[in-house]
Enzyme design. Structure first.
Site, short mmCIF file in Angstrom:
data_model
loop_
_atom_site.label_atom_id
_atom_site.label_comp_id
_atom_site.label_asym_id
_atom_site.label_seq_id
_atom_site.Cartn_x
_atom_site.Cartn_y
_atom_site.Cartn_z
N CYS A 158 43.08 40.47 38.17
CA CYS A 158 42.64 40.81 36.89
C CYS A 158 42.34 39.49 36.16
O CYS A 158 43.38 38.75 35.87
CB CYS A 158 43.38 41.59 36.29
SG CYS A 158 42.90 42.09 34.56
N GLY A 159 41.16 39.19 35.60
CA GLY A 159 40.75 38.14 34.83
C GLY A 159 40.81 38.51 33.45
O GLY A 159 40.47 37.40 32.46
#
Length: 291
Positions: A126-127
C-alpha cells in the site's frame, strides 16, 4: 552538528541487532501428491517508524534493509523536504518493536509538516494509506525534463542484468526491486523490499545520497506500475520507467502528464511503450512500423 542548538539530545543507538532480511522457517510441502518437510527462506517484515523532530509521521511495514536510504527517499517523495541537505540529521535505531528512522528538519519545515500531518500506517503493497483527501491521492507528479534517448536493446539489457543482482529475491522469491541503470555503467543502485513503493523510496534515497544525475538513466521496476510509483519516479528525475508488469490506466495518465516515458511488460523479446515513446529510439528497420 554543533550548530543545531535547538535539537533535543538524541538517545544513544540501541545495542539491539538489526533484524535479518530473511529467515528460514519450517514448512510442510505437498507436491505431485508427495508430502515432505523442511525449511524455506522467507523475507522479514518489520514496522519502520519514520519520525521528524521527535514526532512519528508514518509507520510502514518494510524489509529491515537500507533504512537510512528509505528515510531519505520517503522524505523526498512525500515532499517533506526538497533536497537531502534539508535533513539536518538522520539516525536509524533498532528497538524492541521494530526500527525507528529519526530525522530532524528545520523548524519552519516541521511547522508545515505538522499542518498537513496525517496517519500513514501502510501495510505491505500500500503506497497511499492514510491520505485524507482524493485530491492528495491523485496529485500531479512533478514534470520531468530528462532528454536522454535509449535504444530498445539498452532497455532489454538493463532489465536482464537486474535479476542476478536481486540477492534477497533469489533467496526468498518474495520481494520487489527498484534499480537505477545508466548505459555504459550498468546498475548503479538497487533496493529490495517486501513493498514495491518502499523499494522505490529506498532507491530515491540511495540516488540522492550518491548524487546521481538521474536524467541520464533508467528506472527499473519488478512490480506493476501504479500512480504512486510514477509520482515517486518523477521525484527521482528519470525520464524512463521500465517495468516487468503492466501499468494501471491512472499511472499511464500520470506519466503522460509528467513527461515520463513508461515502458512496461518488459520481456526477453521486447516491451510495450505507453507514453512519450520518443525517448526510446527504435532501430531503423523498425521505424516504419511505429504508428
Amino acid at each position: 552538528m554543533d550548530e543545531m542548538t535547538d535539537e533535543p539530545a538524541c538517545p544513544l543507538p540501541s545495542d539491539l541487532p538489526a533484524p535479518p532480511p530473511a529467515r528460514r522457517v519450517e514448512r510442510v510441502q505437498l507436491r505431485d501428491g508427495q508430502v515432505s518437510s523442511g525449511t524455506r527462506a522467507v523475507p522479514e517484515e518489520v514496522p519502520v517508524a519514520l519520525t521528524f523532530n521527535g514526532t512519528t509521521h508514518a509507520v510502514m511495514m518494510a524489509s529491515p534493509t537500507d533504512i537510512a536510504a528509505f528515510a531519505l527517499g520517503f522524505a523526498l517523495t512525500e515532499g517533506i523536504v526538497a533536497a537531502k541537505e534539508e535533513i539536518l540529521s538522520r539516525d536509524v535505531i533498532v528497538v524492541d518493536e521494530g526500527i525507528e528512522a529519526r530525522m530532524w528538519i528545520a523548524e519552519e519545515k516541521m511547522k508545515h509538516l505538522s499542518a498537513r500531518r496525517r496517519a500513514l500506517a501502510g501495510p505491505t503493497g500500500c503506497g497511499l494509506c492514510g491520505v485524507e483527501s482524493l485530491a492528495e491521492a491523485v496529485k500531479p507528479a512533478a514534470h520531468v525534463t530528462a532528454t536522454s534517448v535509449f535504444a530498445p536493446d539498452v532497455v532489454l539489457d538493463a532489465m536482464a542484468t537486474l535479476g542476478p543482482l536481486q540477492a534477497l529475491n533469489r533467496e526468498t522469491r518474495a520481494v520487489h526491486a527498484a534499480a537505477y541503470f545508466e548505459p555504459g555503467r550498468g546498475i548503479l543502485a538497487l533496493a529490495e523490499d517486501v513493498g514495491r513503493h518502499n523499494a522505490l523510496d529506498k532507491l530515491v534515497g540511495m540516488a540522492a545520497d550518491a548524487g546521481f544525475d538521474t536524467a541520464r538513466g533508467l528506472l527499473l521496476l519488478t512490480s506493476r506500475v501504479s500512480i504512486e510509483m510514477v509520482q515517486k519516479a518523477a521525484v527521482l528525475g528519470v525520464g524512463v520507467i521500465a517495468a516487468v508488469s503492466a501499468p494501471t490506466s491512472l499511472a499511464i495518465r500520470t506519466a503522460e502528464a509528467a513527461g515520463i516515458t513508461l515502458a512496461a511488460i518488459v520481456r526477453d523479446d521486447g516491451f510495450e511503450i505507453f507514453t512519450h515513446p520518443g525517448r526510446i529510439a527504435p532501430a531503423s528497420s523498425e521505424r516504419d512500423h511505429v504508428a
